[in-house]
Design a protein around this motif. Structure first.
Motif, short mmCIF file in Angstrom:
data_model
loop_
_atom_site.label_atom_id
_atom_site.label_comp_id
_atom_site.label_asym_id
_atom_site.label_seq_id
_atom_site.Cartn_x
_atom_site.Cartn_y
_atom_site.Cartn_z
N LYS A 48 0.52 -1.32 -0.45
CA LYS A 48 -0.08 0.09 0.15
C LYS A 48 0.97 1.03 0.18
CE LYS A 48 -2.91 -2.61 2.76
NZ LYS A 48 -4.12 -2.53 4.19
N LEU A 49 0.33 2.33 -0.95
CA LEU A 49 1.16 3.06 -0.74
C LEU A 49 1.18 3.95 0.24
CD1 LEU A 49 1.18 4.31 -4.42
CD2 LEU A 49 2.83 2.57 -3.75
N SER A 50 2.72 5.33 0.72
CA SER A 50 2.64 5.85 1.23
C SER A 50 1.40 6.87 2.39
CB SER A 50 3.83 7.31 1.61
OG SER A 50 4.62 6.81 -0.26
N LEU A 51 0.81 7.44 1.96
CA LEU A 51 -0.75 7.05 2.05
C LEU A 51 -1.69 6.01 2.28
CD1 LEU A 51 -0.54 10.20 0.68
CD2 LEU A 51 -0.46 9.98 3.33
N GLU A 53 -3.17 4.57 0.55
CA GLU A 53 -3.44 4.47 -0.63
C GLU A 53 -2.74 4.29 -1.67
OE1 GLU A 53 -7.91 4.66 -1.48
OE2 GLU A 53 -7.67 5.80 -0.10
N PRO A 54 -2.55 3.46 -3.14
CA PRO A 54 -3.04 3.16 -3.76
C PRO A 54 -2.70 1.64 -3.19
CG PRO A 54 -3.06 4.74 -5.12
CD PRO A 54 -2.39 5.31 -3.68
N ILE A 56 -1.50 -2.05 -4.46
CA ILE A 56 -0.73 -2.41 -5.33
C ILE A 56 -0.86 -3.78 -5.45
CG2 ILE A 56 1.19 -2.33 -6.93
CD1 ILE A 56 0.95 0.40 -6.17
N SER A 63 1.32 -5.39 -12.85
CA SER A 63 0.84 -4.69 -11.48
C SER A 63 -0.61 -4.47 -11.58
CB SER A 63 1.08 -4.53 -10.43
OG SER A 63 2.96 -3.79 -11.50
N VAL A 64 -1.15 -3.85 -10.59
CA VAL A 64 -2.09 -3.15 -11.13
C VAL A 64 -2.75 -1.53 -9.53
CG1 VAL A 64 -4.85 -2.06 -11.59
CG2 VAL A 64 -3.65 -3.95 -12.82
N ALA A 65 -3.13 -0.15 -9.59
CA ALA A 65 -2.82 1.00 -8.31
C ALA A 65 -4.91 0.85 -8.28
CB ALA A 65 -2.30 1.47 -8.56
N LEU A 66 -5.19 -0.32 -7.04
CA LEU A 66 -6.50 0.70 -6.94
C LEU A 66 -6.90 1.21 -5.92
CD1 LEU A 66 -7.53 -3.37 -6.76
CD2 LEU A 66 -7.47 -1.95 -8.86
N ARG A 67 -7.90 2.78 -6.11
CA ARG A 67 -7.75 2.96 -4.53
C ARG A 67 -8.79 2.01 -3.67
NH1 ARG A 67 -10.90 8.13 -6.97
NH2 ARG A 67 -8.89 9.55 -7.03
N GLU A 70 -12.34 1.27 -4.53
CA GLU A 70 -12.21 -0.40 -5.23
C GLU A 70 -12.08 -1.62 -5.12
OE1 GLU A 70 -10.76 3.48 -9.02
OE2 GLU A 70 -9.24 2.51 -7.72
N PRO B 246 6.56 2.46 0.94
CA PRO B 246 5.81 3.01 1.80
C PRO B 246 6.08 3.94 1.82
CG PRO B 246 5.47 0.50 2.00
CD PRO B 246 6.92 1.18 1.16
N LEU B 451 -5.28 1.75 -12.64
CA LEU B 451 -4.39 2.46 -12.62
C LEU B 451 -3.69 0.84 -13.26
CD1 LEU B 451 -3.53 4.12 -14.89
CD2 LEU B 451 -1.69 5.00 -13.01
#
Lengths: 86, 648
Positions: A48-51, A53-54, A56, A63-67, A70, B246, B451
């Motif tokens: 999961k990215l820094s905040l 979301e999204p 991965i 690979s796909v990034a999702l909120r 989603e 992260p 995406l």
């Protein structure tokens, strides 16, 4: 054991499992299925990215990034042992 | 079965025997994002293509002729990437329109479906939809080398007969296989056009079924020779451990963006100086040919100077888009969009708004064009609306002058820090405006992000240069005429009626622009200005940076030496008095001007482009009026506050 019907949104990074159901907002459901996230598909939640979301997600060599909302459309089941094959 | 393989005779025919395809027929190039569609298009057409605007819409697509070395040419239309024939974004709708009902070309005679063989099962779904719609399809299969490296093999013939359409493996890097693709496609063009119908949107169960069929096909026809994974996947996974980390991911992102952003300024500066001084000296030489002659004045100060005003931004725009193109080709741009999606979603935007907003710091016009990739109407609308609030580079000379006045003979870091402060302020204003607008203007649609993150790849220099040039020439075509026309209008306003005046000062002082300046003086007085700041603000409508030279003329700076001109302008600003004897440029009135330049929409070229992008006149007019009114009243409030707490 994970409770039945938990979604990808509730999983931790490193989760491996498969999609059992795709449901929710129709635009999201259609797009998720169009890109190949259909019931039975095995997926890995890479990070999961820094905040937070999204998310991965890796499956079928991409690979796909999702909120989060989603990811919540994907009901998932953890892969405990190599039982099923899709 | 598609009709493609049925007419065997056509496929057996020799090249020379074929009649020439009619010129109205065209082939549509369709594929999912990242399938390698653009590189197939580039190989097909060489450099013989142009980017055209879909009539009535704002999405660009490329239209070209196949290269003559492959014999009889035909027309190819490249379309925005799509995952299915059921569009979910503005861009995808255009793909569908090109396919079925292009207003000038009609519907596609044949379709080249570009699919990535490593993503076979996912990309085949689109091919199935195309075949089901009745199109004559030829599949161009990319990334065969990757498949081979991963120890897999495709039974091409079997897949071909199962799908019922020809498949041609192609190499996106060296273009091998493209000649075969051309031959096959040309044959499809000779067949009678097949009836194509629009599919009714599939239900999730139908999508699932098709997806399962395609998975099954992949399982059947892709043979594993040994157990190994794709190199690209492994490399990508490794790089993403750092770039999507992260914690560090965001820092690396900021470092990359700072690098790109600062290069817009320092790398472009020498070229901009060169263009600027080149045009200035050209204008001067023309004026010297016949001093005082109106025609030569028009040529020098009107035409040549306005051309300079258009061209001076070319280096920045080129460098910015070259940088963005490198990031896009390498695969990082999709990750950057993912990294900023969360913060942008808080103000009602989408990660895909990132590139347009970043471009806005160079120039709003290419930025608005870049906003076309945002799938949601609401998010695109919001992005277009706030782009003019991003501090474009035309404002830099103005800030530079006003800050050097504020921090005259003080340490150099002070104006530098203040400049950074202005940028942060404008970012904040943009974000606040966006958050508020998001609450007011709601479209009836669900926003989504979803995406795909492509594999990392080495960017290709040639492609980078091509893309950057395409963007730059789009700027020249779209912005050029508008900036030019307004510059000429402002020239006329500042020249007439007293064009035979002895000095520039006298000419401007008695001009229509000065009369307008005196007319708006009552509005300028409360923010600490007078008619002279009014005139300079009007002149800034030609291009914001024109504020500086027109202020120099109206304050009667006669120093022609470039080195000392700024110094004498600052001295004039220091000594300029208003009608009541108070200083014209004080701390508060200078801050007021900075605020006006930060918010006001003075660039008419931007308004013109915004009209096209919004698709109506109303929205850009609302932008124009509201930004300028808000700028004025905010400046008024700040000036008043500063004065009441004791600043001059």
């Amino acid at each position: 054991m994970m409770p039945m019907g938990s979604t990808l949104a509730d999983q931790k990074s490193g989760f491996r499992g498969q999609v059992t159901k795709v449901s929710g907002e129709s635009v999201w459901v259609n797009r998720l299925e169009e890109i190949g996230l259909i019931p039975g598909q095995r997926i890995v939640l890479l990070s999961k990215l820094s905040l937070g979301e999204p998310y991965i997600v890796e499956y079928r060599n991409i690979s796909v990034a999702l909120r989060r909302e989603e990811a919540a459309c994907l009901t998932v089941q953890e892969q405990i042992v190599e039982k099923e094959k899709n | 079965m598609s009709a493609a393989l049925k007419d065997e005779r056509i496929f057996e025919a020799k090249e020379e025997e074929l009649p020439s395809p009619s010129s109205t027929k065209f082939v549509a190039l369709i594929g999912s994002p990242n399938a390698g569609k653009t590189s197939v298009f580039n190989h097909l057409t060489g450099s013989k293509f142009r980017t055209v605007n879909y009539p009535g819409a704002t999405v660009d697509y490329s239209y070209g002729q196949t290269r003559t070395e492959w014999g009889e040419t035909f027309s190819v239309v490249d379309t925005p990437g799509t995952y299915s024939l059921f569009p979910k974004s503005f861009e995808e709708e255009i793909t569908l329109k090109v396919l079925y009902e292009h207003p000038k070309l009609g519907s596609a005679h044949a379709v080249i479906a570009v699919i990535d063989v490593t993503q076979l099962s996912r990309h085949l779904v689109l091919v199935k939809q195309l075949i089901e719609s009745g199109f004559r399809v030829v599949v161009a299969l990319s990334m065969m080398d990757l498949l081979k490296n991963a120890g897999k093999e495709l039974c091409l013939k079997d897949l071909e007969s199962n799908l019922g359409c020809p498949i041609v493996p192609i190499n996106g890097l060296n273009g091998s296989g493209v000649q075969d693709l051309v031959k096959l496609t040309r044959k499809l063009l000779l067949l009678e056009k097949a009836e194509s119908k629009k599919l009714t949107e599939w239900k999730p169960s139908e999508i699932e079924m098709a997806a399962r069929d395609c998975l099954d096909l992949e399982g059947r026809y892709v043979k594993k020779l040994r157990e190994s994974e794709l190199d690209s996947l492994l490399i990508t996974r490794g790089i993403d451990k750092f770039l999507l980390h992260p914690f560090f991911g965001l820092f690396i992102f900021m470092a990359i963006m700072m690098g790109l952003f600062s290069s817009i300024f320092w790398a472009a500066a020498p070229f901009m100086d060169w263009i600027d001084s080149g045009f200035s000296s050209m204008a001067e030489q023309i004026l010297n040919l016949n001093a005082g002659n109106l025609f030569f004045d028009f040529l020098g100060n009107g035409i040549v100077a306005s051309m300079g005003a258009v061209l001076v931004f070319v280096p920045q725009i080129f460098i910015l888009f070259a940088g963005i193109s490198i990031l896009e080709d390498s695969g990082y741009l999709a990750r950057a969009a993912a990294l900023v999606d969360k913060p942008l979603s808080l103000i009602g935007l989408n990660g895909r708004a990132f590139v347009p907003l970043l471009s806005g710091y160079a120039c709003a016009i290419p930025a608005m064009l870049a906003a076309r990739t945002i799938p949601s109407r609401q998010e695109r609308w919001l992005t277009l609306f706030i782009i003019p609030l991003m501090s474009c580079s035309a404002r830099i000379p103005v800030y530079g002058l006003l800050l050097s006045f504020l921090f005259w003979s003080e340490a150099a870091w002070k104006p530098g820090l203040a400049m950074a402060g202005i940028y942060l302020c404008s970012l904040f204003v943009g974000a606040a405006a966006c958050a508020m607008l998001a609450k007011v203007r709601k479209f009836d649609e669900k926003s989504f992000f979803i995406l795909e993150l492509p594999y990392y790849r080495r960017p290709q220099i040639l492609k980078t240069i091509k893309t950057a040039w395409a963007r730059t020439s789009a700027y020249l075509r779209k912005a050029g005429p508008a900036i030019f026309v307004f510059a000429v209008i402002i020239w006329a306003g500042t020249t007439f009626p007293n064009y035979q005046a002895q000095s520039d000062f006298e000419k401007l002082e008695t001009s229509y622009a000065a009369r307008t300046g005196r007319l708006i003086e009552p509005a300028m007085t409360p923010i600490g200005g007078d008619w002279r700041t009014g005139v300079s603000l009007i002149a800034a409508f030609a291009a914001r940076e024109v504020f500086v030279p027109s202020l120099a003329v109206i304050l009667n700076v006669t120093d022609d030496n470039e080195e000392t001109a700024q110094q004498s302008l600052l001295e004039k600003m220091q000594s300029a008095k208003r009608a009541d004897g108070s200083a014209l440029f004080t701390f508060s009135s200078t801050i007021g001007l900075i605020i006006i330049f930060m918010i006001a929409l003075q660039c008419m070229a931007t308004v013109g482009v915004a009209r096209k992008e919004f698709g109506d006149w109303k929205t850009p007019l609302i932008q124009l009026v509201s930004f300028n009114i808000i700028a004025y009243f905010l400046a008024l409030a700040v000036v008043w506050t500063l004065r009441s707490i004791g600043f001059s």
